[in-house]
Every structure is written in structure tokens, then in C-alpha cells.
Design an enzyme around this catalytic site. Structure first.
Site, PDB file in Angstrom:
ATOM      1  CE  LYS A  35      -0.560   0.140   4.995  1.00  0.00           C
ATOM      2  NZ  LYS A  35      -1.161  -0.610   6.101  1.00  0.00           N
ATOM      3  NE  ARG A 128      -5.215  -0.263  12.248  1.00  0.00           N
ATOM      4  CZ  ARG A 128      -4.312  -0.356  11.260  1.00  0.00           C
ATOM      5  NH1 ARG A 128      -3.585   0.706  10.922  1.00  0.00           N
ATOM      6  NH2 ARG A 128      -4.137  -1.481  10.609  1.00  0.00           N
TER       7      ARG A 128
HETATM    8  C1  LIG Z   1      -0.195  -1.300   6.669  1.00  0.00           C
HETATM    9  C2  LIG Z   1      -0.455  -2.585   7.339  1.00  0.00           C
HETATM   10  C3  LIG Z   1       0.595  -3.498   7.538  1.00  0.00           C
HETATM   11  C4  LIG Z   1       2.036  -3.204   7.147  1.00  0.00           C
HETATM   12  O1  LIG Z   1       2.604  -2.261   8.017  1.00  0.00           O
HETATM   13  P1  LIG Z   1       4.162  -1.844   7.902  1.00  0.00           P
HETATM   14  O2  LIG Z   1       4.416  -1.041   9.117  1.00  0.00           O
HETATM   15  O3  LIG Z   1       4.299  -1.073   6.636  1.00  0.00           O
HETATM   16  O4  LIG Z   1       4.943  -3.098   7.888  1.00  0.00           O
HETATM   17  C5  LIG Z   1       0.296  -4.708   8.144  1.00  0.00           C
HETATM   18  N1  LIG Z   1      -0.958  -5.003   8.544  1.00  0.00           N
HETATM   19  C6  LIG Z   1      -1.989  -4.158   8.375  1.00  0.00           C
HETATM   20  C7  LIG Z   1      -3.345  -4.543   8.859  1.00  0.00           C
HETATM   21  C8  LIG Z   1      -1.769  -2.921   7.773  1.00  0.00           C
HETATM   22  O5  LIG Z   1      -2.805  -2.076   7.619  1.00  0.00           O
END
Ligand SMILES: *Cc1c(COP(=O)(O)O)cnc(C)c1O
Length: 352
Positions: A35, A128
Site C-alpha cells: 500500500k 485499532r
Molecule cells: C499497513 C499494514 C501493515 C504493514 O505495516 P508496515 O508497518 O508497513 O509493515 C500490516 N498489517 C496491516 C493490517 C496494515 O494495515
């Protein structure tokens, strides 16, 4: 054309491979999270070549871009009821916490002649997404197991993103024991125990990840940093992405504004330190494209002063270089800036 982002996919691939190998020693599979770079094709390829087992993203628009890759895809953000058919169509697995939503996913899967897999999210204290209380976890599992269109693939958690809670043996230990309890009570096997994001990387050297078999990693791969303490990960690159911006004004000016101070362009009351007359350089990029508190000048003598929507203001008084309009200044990026720069259509993406 500036501003532009130079992207080195060979370095991204090296980082992906490094993380995959580091995790593999502990029996942990990596879902590469795309993302932060909007699932840009060349960078996804670097993830795939680096050996990630799954591709994961939080936006349906990005999931659609991932379709050309054969790896299993994970939808990361809890699905909106208004997008259920697309979630089933474009992802193999989604993260969920609401039984009402999971029931609609099941109906949609049956309609599309599929079985949709889910990872049930547990909130271990970061506040969250995820189910917080044990009772609700077990009653939800019971209901899920009655749904014909859904396979309960496993459980997972997300930490550090909102509450900044750091993954440790205690909170992840609870996830692991909830997994065992589900397996014992319902006589099922959970294939995935997903222990979080890049903030869990610091645990890879420790026993406390024993029982976790999946991590969802974005930042640690693209920026080479773990995110619980913000430390660099040994053997990775931190310059896979370099931002280049063009200078549009260079002037000596006082370091304190003249006149009565009100609200700035973003509604904040700024504070200034008076350090006399300084050489101030304006660059043609702004808060629409980066987070100016999260960029790192490659020239260590540059000080970042701030910015507005379209302007970045820096202090180059201490630099060896005498910057002029038209000069190009380079920055490394932290997460929030990379996210914005990749999303901004005003920043050109150049592959090196
Ligand atoms: C964005 C996201 C990740 C990845 O997070 P990073 O800190 O970029 O490794 C993993 N799990 C969920 C649910 C996310 O939204």
C-alpha cells in the site's frame, strides 16, 4: 521534470529477500504489503522476486493492480459492507473482526462460487481493529464455523499503528494462546497466526515469536527500518527511494517572521527560534506531496524549517554548497512522506 522520486527496485528486491530469509529461520512467512507504494507494478515484482509468500494491500484499487501476480492476496483493511463483492473477487484472504460483515462475505463467496478465507483480528491493546474480549472472540469463531462460504484460516493482530503499543512476549503470547484455545475448543487447525507488521521485526531474534508463523511487512522492506523503535535493519538499504526537488528561491532572511503571529495555512500557531539572518532556500514541493517533518536531507548540513501546500523551506546556511535556483536537492524519505510521494500525481516516478 521535478519533483521526482528515484526508485531502485534492485535494492527493494534485496531488502525483501533479506526480510524473507530473516523470518524463514523462525518458520515465519512474509506477506509483502504494497500500500505504501500504491501497488506499483515494478516494485511489486521486486517483492515477488525477493520471495514474499503473499501480497497484501488495504485498498481495493490496489488489489485490482495486484491481479496480474499469481501469489495469494490478502486484503488488509476491514472490508466496507459496500465493497464486499470486490473483496471476494480480488482477494483470497481478508482480515475481519465483525461477524455481520463476515456473514455478507460468506453470501458473496457462495454467489461467486468461491470459499473466501479470513483471518480473525484480535486487538491486543493497540485499540485499532480487532476483537478485544475473549468471550466475543470465541462466540464469533463459533458463528464463523457455521458459514458455508468462509474458511477461518487463522487469527492475527495489528500493533503500534494507532496506540503505539510495542509487540512483546506478553501481548503476542496472548495471541498464541488464543490460537491454541480456538484449536482445542473447536477441534480445528489454524493455518495462520499473523503477528503484526514491521513493528514485530525487532522480535525476530527472540523466542517471543515462537508460535507466530506470519508477518505482514511493508515499511521494513521498502525503507529498511523496524518500526517499534525506529532502528535500521542490518543488511538492508535505506535509500531504495530518493526524492529530488528543485530550488526556486534562495535568500538571506531573518529566522523570525515580522509582525503579529496568527494561524498558519494548516491552522497551527507556529513558534520560531531567533537565530539571526540565515540563508533560506525554497524548494518546489509541498505538504500535498510529502510530510516535511519526515524527510531526511542527503546533505547533512541542511536544516528543514517547514513548508506549506506547495513549498518546502530549508536552511542551507551551514552547507558547503552555495545553492542557487534550478539546483536539485535530494532527500531520503520516512514512511509518511513515501506514502504521500507515491500517491501524489505531482511527483514523477523514475526507475533507476
Ligand atoms: C499497513 C499494514 C501493515 C504493514 O505495516 P508496515 O508497518 O508497513 O509493515 C500490516 N498489517 C496491516 C493490517 C496494515 O494495515
Amino acid at each position: 521534470m521535478y519533483p521526482r522520486l528515484l526508485i531502485d527496485t534492485k535494492k527493494v528486491e534485496h531488502n525483501a529477500k533479506t526480510m524473507v530469509e530473516m523470518a524463514d529461520k523462525y518458520g515465519i512467512d512474509i506477506a509483502g504489503v504494497t500500500k505504501v507504494f500504491c501497488a506499483q507494478e515494478n516494485i511489486v515484482k521486486a517483492f515477488v522476486n525477493g520471495g514474499v509468500k503473499y501480497l497484501a494491500d488495504s485498498r481495493i484499487e490496489n488489489m485490482i493492480l495486484l491481479q496480474e501476480f499469481s501469489l495469494k492476496k490478502i486484503f488488509l483493511r476491514l472490508p466496507m459492507l459496500s465493497q464486499i463483492d470486490d473483496v471476494v473477487k480480488y482477494s483470497d484472504i481478508s482480515l475481519n473482526s465483525e461477524i455481520e460483515v463476515i456473514k455478507v462475505l460468506s453470501d458473496s463467496a457462495l454467489k461467486q462460487k468461491k470459499v473466501h478465507s479470513i483471518i480473525l483480528m484480535i486487538d491486543l491493546g493497540d485499540l485499532r481493529e480487532g476483537i478485544y474480549y475473549d468471550d466475543e472472540i470465541f462466540s464469533t469463531v463459533e458463528e464463523i464455523l457455521n458459514l458455508k462460504g468462509i474458511k477461518l484460516l487463522g487469527i492475527g493482530t495489528n500493533l503500534t499503528c494507532y496506540g503505539a503499543v510495542i509487540p512483546d512476549a506478553t501481548n503476542l503470547g496472548r495471541l498464541i494462546s488464543i490460537g491454541h484455545e480456538i484449536e482445542n475448543r473447536f477441534k480445528i487447525k489454524l493455518e495462520i497466526i499473523s503477528g503484526g507488521n514491521s513493528s514485530s521485526v525487532h522480535l525476530l531474534e527472540k523466542e517471543s515469536l515462537h508460535g507466530i508463523n506470519n508477518l505482514r511487512l511493508g515499511e521494513s522492506i521498502v525503507l529498511g527500518t523496524e518500526t517499534a523503535y525506529g532502528k535500521r535493519i542490518e543488511g538492508t538499504f535505506d535509500d531504495c527511494f530518493i526524492l529530488e526537488v528543485e530550488v526556486i528561491e534562495v535568500k538571506n532572511k531573518p529566522s523570525k517572521p515580522t509582525g503579529k503571529i496568527g494561524l498558519d495555512a494548516f491552522g497551527n500557531v507556529p513558534e520560531y527560534v531567533d537565530s539571526g539572518i540565515r540563508k533560506r532556500v525554497i524548494c518546489a514541493i509541498g505538504k500535498q506531496d510529502i510530510d516535511d517533518e519526515n524527510i531526511i536531507p542527503v546533505d547533512p548540513r541542511i536544516i528543514i524549517l517547514g513548508g506549506s501546500s506547495d513549498h518546502l523551506i530549508i536552511d542551507t546556511t551551514d552547507s558547503d554548497k552555495d545553492y542557487k535556483p534550478g539546483d536539485i536537492i535530494r532527500f531520503k524519505l520516512k514512511y509518511s512522506s513515501l506514502l504521500r510521494a507515491m500517491t501524489s500525481k505531482f511527483v514523477k516516478k523514475v526507475f533507476v
